[in-house]
Design a protein around this motif. Structure first.
Motif, PDB file in Angstrom:
ATOM      1  N   PHE A  85      -9.184  -6.233   4.161  1.00  0.00           N
ATOM      2  CA  PHE A  85      -8.697  -7.496   3.633  1.00  0.00           C
ATOM      3  C   PHE A  85      -7.243  -7.431   3.660  1.00  0.00           C
ATOM      4  N   LEU A  86      -6.490  -8.294   4.063  1.00  0.00           N
ATOM      5  CA  LEU A  86      -5.152  -8.364   3.905  1.00  0.00           C
ATOM      6  C   LEU A  86      -4.732  -9.713   3.027  1.00  0.00           C
ATOM      7  N   HIS A  87      -3.701  -9.453   2.227  1.00  0.00           N
ATOM      8  CA  HIS A  87      -3.087 -10.699   1.468  1.00  0.00           C
ATOM      9  C   HIS A  87      -1.661 -10.610   1.982  1.00  0.00           C
ATOM     10  N   VAL A  88      -1.288 -11.794   2.327  1.00  0.00           N
ATOM     11  CA  VAL A  88       0.104 -11.931   2.866  1.00  0.00           C
ATOM     12  C   VAL A  88       0.953 -13.011   2.291  1.00  0.00           C
ATOM     13  N   GLU A  89       1.958 -12.679   1.618  1.00  0.00           N
ATOM     14  CA  GLU A  89       2.896 -13.759   1.046  1.00  0.00           C
ATOM     15  C   GLU A  89       4.092 -13.936   2.137  1.00  0.00           C
ATOM     16  N   PHE A  90       4.098 -15.266   2.350  1.00  0.00           N
ATOM     17  CA  PHE A  90       5.302 -15.498   3.265  1.00  0.00           C
ATOM     18  C   PHE A  90       6.422 -16.282   2.543  1.00  0.00           C
ATOM     19  N   GLY A  91       7.695 -15.983   2.833  1.00  0.00           N
ATOM     20  CA  GLY A  91       8.663 -16.701   2.063  1.00  0.00           C
ATOM     21  C   GLY A  91       9.050 -17.964   2.724  1.00  0.00           C
ATOM     22  N   PRO A  92       9.701 -18.651   2.181  1.00  0.00           N
ATOM     23  CA  PRO A  92       9.797 -20.408   2.589  1.00  0.00           C
ATOM     24  C   PRO A  92      10.338 -20.404   3.926  1.00  0.00           C
ATOM     25  N   ARG A  93      11.319 -19.498   4.089  1.00  0.00           N
ATOM     26  CA  ARG A  93      11.791 -19.662   5.646  1.00  0.00           C
ATOM     27  C   ARG A  93      11.064 -19.643   6.749  1.00  0.00           C
ATOM     28  N   TRP A 103       0.890  -1.348   0.032  1.00  0.00           N
ATOM     29  CA  TRP A 103       0.043  -0.102  -0.042  1.00  0.00           C
ATOM     30  C   TRP A 103       0.811   1.294  -0.089  1.00  0.00           C
ATOM     31  N   ALA A 104       2.220   1.091   0.269  1.00  0.00           N
ATOM     32  CA  ALA A 104       3.170   2.265   0.477  1.00  0.00           C
ATOM     33  C   ALA A 104       4.355   2.490  -0.678  1.00  0.00           C
ATOM     34  N   ARG A 105       4.348   1.157  -1.282  1.00  0.00           N
ATOM     35  CA  ARG A 105       5.493   1.140  -2.110  1.00  0.00           C
ATOM     36  C   ARG A 105       5.149  -0.002  -3.295  1.00  0.00           C
ATOM     37  N   SER A 106       5.906  -0.014  -4.555  1.00  0.00           N
ATOM     38  CA  SER A 106       5.799  -1.170  -5.437  1.00  0.00           C
ATOM     39  C   SER A 106       6.255  -2.266  -4.845  1.00  0.00           C
ATOM     40  N   CYS A 107       5.526  -3.373  -4.744  1.00  0.00           N
ATOM     41  CA  CYS A 107       5.745  -4.499  -4.338  1.00  0.00           C
ATOM     42  C   CYS A 107       5.395  -5.921  -5.318  1.00  0.00           C
ATOM     43  N   PRO A 108       6.128  -6.900  -5.408  1.00  0.00           N
ATOM     44  CA  PRO A 108       5.875  -8.014  -6.357  1.00  0.00           C
ATOM     45  C   PRO A 108       4.594  -8.658  -5.440  1.00  0.00           C
ATOM     46  N   LEU A 109       3.599  -9.441  -6.266  1.00  0.00           N
ATOM     47  CA  LEU A 109       2.513 -10.242  -5.705  1.00  0.00           C
ATOM     48  C   LEU A 109       1.645  -9.346  -4.923  1.00  0.00           C
ATOM     49  N   ALA A 110       1.290  -7.942  -5.292  1.00  0.00           N
ATOM     50  CA  ALA A 110       0.685  -7.037  -4.653  1.00  0.00           C
ATOM     51  C   ALA A 110      -0.835  -7.343  -4.401  1.00  0.00           C
ATOM     52  N   ALA A 111      -1.473  -8.540  -5.278  1.00  0.00           N
ATOM     53  CA  ALA A 111      -3.007  -8.822  -5.134  1.00  0.00           C
ATOM     54  C   ALA A 111      -4.010  -8.064  -5.980  1.00  0.00           C
ATOM     55  N   ARG A 112      -3.482  -7.260  -6.607  1.00  0.00           N
ATOM     56  CA  ARG A 112      -4.289  -6.364  -7.489  1.00  0.00           C
ATOM     57  C   ARG A 112      -5.637  -7.137  -7.988  1.00  0.00           C
ATOM     58  N   SER A 113      -5.191  -8.418  -8.672  1.00  0.00           N
ATOM     59  CA  SER A 113      -6.199  -9.033  -9.389  1.00  0.00           C
ATOM     60  C   SER A 113      -6.906 -10.205  -8.511  1.00  0.00           C
TER      61      SER A 113
END
Length: 333
Positions: A299-307, A275-285
């Protein structure tokens, strides 16, 4: 007389041998059937739960995380998916609505029309009861892949956690289950197939409106329940970040998103705030996010890395941060 005594001695010897053999067999059975005990999130090699195939623990209840992990264990690109009809989708959403309104007998009858069943699951560790909506035909040769829904029966549901890509986004299903166990008032919406199981993108429920998953999420949004949707990203998707957090197309969840990002930053996780900067996987669609935006619901869309997803300590930490967030939603009611 001597022959009789000899025969009696032989019978007694055979009886002693039989008793020793029986004792040995019982001891072996006890050893091979013993358990190392229940832990909060037991796993076997490869990150899968050590639960029995039906997910039951058999000791005064069940473990929700084990139950869900056992359910999703067979998901892969070839596990099968059947697109629901509009009537199917409306019927499932109506059944969920009836359960939310505490009208369980009517909900059971409505859901039975599409071969879904309702049962009560008691998590033995959390001590909380959930209503489980599940497909009666899950064990068949051609599963429909419509997923499951779990509703907190002990606290009025006020928020949802959504898992659209179980197994494909590895261990997100376990994060969702643990969040339900640690925070009251939740509804867990779980997709029933690998995202690549259907023709084309038919089973990619985060980007399709013609799914049972979306129909349920849409009903929750219509009732004003905020939601958090959990995803998993590869290491090279956002190499400088551990987490990507987004509010999708809407802005209603920005306050909650900032609070979550701040909590994760305090634990030394780098969060890209879409919401504040350009990020990959921003869930616009993302279609669930679009529905929430249309109804002005957070609504929150949260991507977590494998670690984070694959390490127990990291997973526990982020679930704690998510639980703090969902508790604020619970207090909103």
């Amino acid at each position: 007389m001597k022959r009789s005594r000899t025969r009696l001695t032989t019978i007694k010897r055979k009886a002693r041998v039989l008793g020793l053999v029986t004792a040995a067999v019982l001891t072996l059975a006890q050893c091979t059937g013993s358990s190392s005990g229940d832990s909060e999130n037991p796993r076997s090699e490869g990150g899968r739960s050590s639960a029995a195939p039906d997910g039951r623990t058999g000791e005064g209840g069940e473990n929700l995380t084990e139950l869900i992990t056992a359910y999703t264990a067979g998901f892969d690109e070839n596990s099968g998916y059947r697109r629901p009809s509009p009537t199917d989708r409306r019927t499932v959403a109506a059944g969920v609505a009836l359960l939310l309104d505490h009208r369980r007998p009517e909900a059971e009858r409505r859901l039975a029309d599409v071969d879904l069943a309702v049962r009560t699951v008691t998590d033995k560790a959390a001590g909380r009861r959930y209503a489980e909506i599940a497909d009666r035909s899950e064990g068949g040769a051609a599963p429909r892949g419509w997923g499951r829904v779990y509703l907190d029966m002990d606290t009025s549901p006020r928020w949802s956690v959504q898992i659209p890509h179980p197994v494909a986004d590895r261990d997100t299903e376990q994060l969702g289950a643990e969040l339900m166990r640690r925070s009251p008032g939740g509804v867990l919406v779980l997709a029933g197939a690998h995202r690549d199981a259907g023709r084309g993108d038919a089973a990619d429920v985060a980007h399709r409106r013609d799914t049972v998953f979306h129909a349920v999420c849409d009903e929750l949004v219509r009732r004003g329940l905020p939601g958090v949707q959990l995803h998993g990203m590869a290491d090279d998707t956002a190499p400088d970040h551990d987490v990507v957090a987004s509010t999708g197309r809407g802005r209603e969840g920005v306050t909650e998103g900032r609070a979550l990002a701040d909590a994760l930053r305090e634990q030394d996780y780098d969060v890209c705030r879409a919401w504040a900067r350009s990020c990959p996987l921003a869930a616009r669609s993302n279609v669930q996010g679009r529905s929430a935006a249309a109804h002005d619901v957070p609504f929150l869309h949260v991507e977590f890395g494998p670690r984070i997803r694959l390490d127990h300590d990291h997973a526990r930490a982020v679930v704690g941060a998510l639980a703090d967030l969902t508790r604020t939603w619970q207090r909103r009611g």
